[in-house]
Design a protein around this motif. Structure first.
Motif, mmCIF file in Angstrom:
data_model
loop_
_atom_site.group_PDB
_atom_site.id
_atom_site.type_symbol
_atom_site.label_atom_id
_atom_site.label_comp_id
_atom_site.label_asym_id
_atom_site.label_seq_id
_atom_site.Cartn_x
_atom_site.Cartn_y
_atom_site.Cartn_z
ATOM 1 N N CYS A 107 0.840 -1.205 0.000
ATOM 2 C CA CYS A 107 0.000 0.000 0.000
ATOM 3 C C CYS A 107 0.874 1.254 0.000
ATOM 4 N N LEU A 108 0.778 2.043 -1.054
ATOM 5 C CA LEU A 108 1.573 3.266 -1.145
ATOM 6 C C LEU A 108 1.081 4.349 -0.188
ATOM 7 N N ASN A 109 -0.187 4.311 0.214
ATOM 8 C CA ASN A 109 -0.647 5.258 1.238
ATOM 9 C C ASN A 109 0.138 5.051 2.527
ATOM 10 N N THR A 110 0.379 3.799 2.886
ATOM 11 C CA THR A 110 1.176 3.494 4.073
ATOM 12 C C THR A 110 2.608 3.970 3.890
ATOM 13 N N VAL A 111 3.183 3.700 2.729
ATOM 14 C CA VAL A 111 4.557 4.141 2.443
ATOM 15 C C VAL A 111 4.651 5.669 2.541
ATOM 16 N N ASP A 112 3.667 6.369 1.964
ATOM 17 C CA ASP A 112 3.651 7.839 2.021
ATOM 18 C C ASP A 112 3.519 8.346 3.453
ATOM 19 N N THR A 113 2.697 7.690 4.252
ATOM 20 C CA THR A 113 2.512 8.100 5.648
ATOM 21 C C THR A 113 3.802 7.924 6.440
ATOM 22 N N ILE A 114 4.490 6.808 6.239
ATOM 23 C CA ILE A 114 5.761 6.576 6.925
ATOM 24 C C ILE A 114 6.771 7.637 6.518
ATOM 25 N N GLU A 115 6.820 7.957 5.227
ATOM 26 C CA GLU A 115 7.740 8.991 4.754
ATOM 27 C C GLU A 115 7.411 10.349 5.368
ATOM 28 N N ARG A 116 6.140 10.674 5.426
ATOM 29 C CA ARG A 116 5.719 11.959 5.997
ATOM 30 C C ARG A 116 6.071 12.032 7.494
ATOM 31 N N PRO A 122 10.398 4.493 3.151
ATOM 32 C CA PRO A 122 10.884 3.138 3.427
ATOM 33 C C PRO A 122 11.165 2.366 2.136
ATOM 34 N N ASP A 123 12.189 1.547 2.202
ATOM 35 C CA ASP A 123 12.510 0.666 1.081
ATOM 36 C C ASP A 123 11.624 -0.569 1.160
ATOM 37 N N GLN A 132 -1.987 2.021 -4.752
ATOM 38 C CA GLN A 132 -2.156 3.262 -4.001
ATOM 39 C C GLN A 132 -2.871 3.026 -2.674
ATOM 40 N N VAL A 133 -3.937 2.222 -2.694
ATOM 41 C CA VAL A 133 -4.740 1.990 -1.490
ATOM 42 C C VAL A 133 -4.920 0.480 -1.317
ATOM 43 N N GLY A 134 -4.306 -0.076 -0.289
ATOM 44 C CA GLY A 134 -4.370 -1.515 -0.072
ATOM 45 C C GLY A 134 -5.788 -2.034 0.107
ATOM 46 N N VAL A 135 -6.587 -1.349 0.909
ATOM 47 C CA VAL A 135 -7.961 -1.799 1.151
ATOM 48 C C VAL A 135 -8.790 -1.718 -0.132
ATOM 49 N N ALA A 136 -8.544 -0.713 -0.957
ATOM 50 C CA ALA A 136 -9.256 -0.620 -2.237
ATOM 51 C C ALA A 136 -8.878 -1.793 -3.140
ATOM 52 N N GLN A 137 -7.628 -2.239 -3.071
ATOM 53 C CA GLN A 137 -7.208 -3.406 -3.855
ATOM 54 C C GLN A 137 -7.950 -4.652 -3.372
#
Length: 151
Positions: A107-116, A122-123, A132-137
């Motif tokens: 989930c890129l939302n999670t990756v973006d939140t960690i970065e913010r 995170p790698d 983009q959204v894990g739950v949407a997937q």
């Protein structure tokens, strides 16, 4: 053409253009035409035992049904993305599942939140498919015949 028909056709054109953009953020369904079974495994916590269980369930499904006869997708979001970090001890097992035809989404939302929150992105392993959204997937998959399992 009447004004109403003109407005309606512009509205339909705008909708047609907007819809693919929204869908582009989701990973397309796996191309497994002979899959009789479709399973999505949710991983949303950073418990090493749960990570191991998700990997074990995916591996058992691939062995039991044959990789061509089952579509397995693991969707990691929230703390669950730790499974997909390069230093995770389960990395080779995850990469082996992907090599057998399973898909692992991050989930890129999670990756973006960690970065913010941390100031550092995170790698994650190259075998992970970014969504983009894990739950949407997960929702997309269940709407298309996948059974959701949360070990």
């Amino acid at each position: 053409m009447t004004r109403r028909a003109l407005i309606a056709s512009f509205g339909l054109a705008a909708l047609a253009l907007a819809t693919p953009l929204a869908r582009a953020q989701l990973a397309p369904l796996q191309d497994k035409p002979f899959a009789a079974h479709k399973v999505v495994l949710q991983l949303s916590d950073n418990d090493p035992r749960k990570q191991g269980l998700v990997i074990s369930v995916a591996n058992n499904l691939m062995k039991h049904y044959d990789p061509d006869k089952v579509a397995v997708e693991i969707v990691a979001f929230g703390p669950g993305i730790d499974l997909l970090k390069p230093d995770n001890p389960n990395r080779t097992l995850v990469e082996s599942l992907v090599a057998q035809g399973a898909r692992v989404d991050i989930c890129l939302n999670t990756v973006d939140t960690i970065e913010r929150d941390s100031g550092k992105r995170p790698d994650y392993i190259a075998a992970a498919t970014p969504v983009q959204v894990g739950v949407a997937q997960i929702l997309l998959l269940t709407e298309n015949g996948y059974t959701l399992v949360r070990p």
